[in-house]
Design an enzyme around this catalytic site. Structure first.
Site: not given
Length: 513
Positions: A317, A206
């Protein structure tokens, strides 16, 4: 660039002109101003898209007719389409008590084979591999010992999974503006090669949410360094995956645009429906919440196909709610609406793999803290047993506002070639009846695998298959998943506020033969 552009571009790519019913609100407008590379490609197809869009009436809130395109698949997913994660933070807690050698864990993992395990997450950018057995902590970083690395690698070898690991991208010289310091990664790759471990590699988690963001183009240079490292260390796994963005499409686009074509084997992003501490039970079957994933998925798919056409699109994810999930929601039956619907949408749009956060740990896991199967584990097990890689287009399956949500795949063996499995979700509190307009479906016998919560409680952690409680046999072995048989007919009854699978056993449709 808005997500409408990405949505329409992606639909043309994955539907090949099959998709006829696109909502009016997705009609292409004068968007993507400027001369960016992605926008230029979208403008190239703008005229073709507008010619294909029909005039729309009022959208339907339910599907009362099921129509499949049976001539050819709309897309094909990877055999490892449904895959799982373990959070890297569990390493700092010595795998949070996961007993990788326990036979019951091995049995439950094997039930999800073929699959890939991803070890990553926010903590991955604070993880340092220590080539000795000594555990140390440096600032906010933590170390992974060779023993811990051996444990997870031996586990995936035992259960037959592939393995992808997220390397620490915040080791920089100097942080944050310097280049990636690959010394510790080199140590881990060298050790893995010496042990004959086959590991694929991510770098960073991220990056769009890092406190001090590293520009996307600079992070792309880090992947060039990783590519050189993989070659130099002669690793058995040479697949590169990234950038695992959380939500910012612009960062994702700039990152993959900065890479040479073919460098990435898969592009990745993450998706949750909201924060766990703000979650409400009704969101799990709220069609507007479920539809919101369509906007995300098609935008990332379009950017990936336009800028890295050789790379697969992975949802790297995902689960119901972020932050470990929502207790008494994410770990209960009702969360299955989000999980099954997401699998259905991702397959239609063209994603190749979807990684469930996570296998063990948190309220959003498949197994609870005591390593017992939760409802979404049983749903995933059924998916693995029944759902094949070839995806069929169901009319209206990307329409917004669907209360009866239907997706279709070719069924897996041992069902005979030509068999079809429908994934059905009824988000209404009344029974739905759908008419089967394909004669191949109407004339076929059916196996029904229907899931419902114990005692009708949507937040039950126990689930019934055709009215029979699902549980491990002898507290370690998987049970037989026995279908209920249904006769031929031109209609299909779908129970209220529930979901499941119906296999049409003798359709022999061309798309599945």
């Amino acid at each position: 660039m808005t997500r409408v552009c990405g949505f329409l571009f992606s639909l043309i790519l994955v539907c090949g002109g099959v998709c006829k019913d696109i909502s009016e609100e997705w009609r292409l407008q004068n968007i993507c101003p400027g001369s960016g590379r992605l926008c230029a490609r979208i403008h190239e197809v703008q005229a073709r898209i507008e010619q294909k869009l029909p005039t729309q009436g009022k959208r339907k809130l339910t599907i009362d007719q099921i129509v499949l395109n049976v001539s050819a698949p709309i897309s094909e997913v990877d055999p490892q389409f449904l895959s799982v994660t373990i959070d890297a933070g569990d390493i700092s807690r010595n795998w949070s008590g996961i007993t990788f050698t326990a036979q019951r864990i091995i049995n439950m993992a094997r039930g999800l084979t073929p699959a890939m395990l991803r070890v990553g997450g926010t903590s991955g950018d604070f993880l340092i591999f220590n080539s000795s057995t000594e555990e140390t902590v440096q600032r906010t970083n933590f170390t992974m010992t060779p023993q811990q690395w051996d444990e997870v690698n031996k586990f995936v070898e035992t259960v037959g999974w592939d393995f992808v690991f997220g390397l620490n991208a915040l080791l920089r010289t100097p942080y944050p503006n310097g280049s990636w310091d690959s010394d510790n990664a080199r140590m881990l790759l060298s050790y893995s090669t010496s042990r004959n471990y086959t590991v694929q590699w991510e770098l960073g988690n991220e990056p769009d949410l890092w406190g001090t963001p590293i520009p996307a183009a600079d992070h792309a240079k880090d992947f060039l360094t990783l590519q050189d490292l993989v070659v130099q260390e002669k690793t058995l796994g040479q697949m590169l995956v990234g950038p695992d963005v959380a939500e910012i499409l612009d960062y994702f686009t700039k990152f993959i645009e900065s890479l040479p074509h073919g460098l990435l084997n898969a592009t990745t992003y993450h998706h949750y429906y909201g924060r766990g501490d703000e979650a409400k039970l009704s969101q799990c079957y709220d069609v507007e919440v479920l539809d919101s994933f369509i906007h995300e998925a098609v935008s990332f798919q379009a950017s990936s196909v336009a800028l890295q056409p050789k790379a697969s699109m992975w949802l790297g994810e995902t689960s119901s709610f972020s932050g470990g999930g929502a207790p008494s929601i994410s770990d209960t039956f009702v969360a299955g609406f989000m999980w099954l619907d997401k699998l259905g949408i991702a397959a239609v749009i063209g994603h190749k793999r979807v990684f469930r956060q996570d296998f063990i740990g948190g309220s959003y896991s498949l197994l609870d803290a005591e390593q017992n199967p939760l409802p979404d584990y049983w749903l995933s097990l059924l998916y693995k047993k029944l759902v094949g890689t070839r995806v069929l287009f169901v009319k209206d399956s990307l329409e917004l506002g669907r209360q009866l949500r239907i997706y279709a795949h070719c069924a897996k063996p041992p069902y005979p070639s030509g068999s079809v499995v429908l994934l059905l979700l009824n988000t209404n509190f009344t029974t739905a009846t759908a008419e089967l307009l394909n004669e191949e479906l109407a004339s076929s016998t059916r196996d029904v695998f229907w899931l419902s919560p114990l005692a009708g409680d949507l937040i039950s952690t126990s689930v019934l298959l055709n009215g029979v409680l699902l549980e491990l046999v002898g507290n370690r072995d998987l049970p037989h998943l026995v279908p209920a048989e249904d006769s031929r007919g031109s209609s299909l009854s779908v129970p209220s506020i529930s979901f499941g699978f119906v296999v049409f056993k003798d359709t022999k449709i061309p798309a599945c033969t």
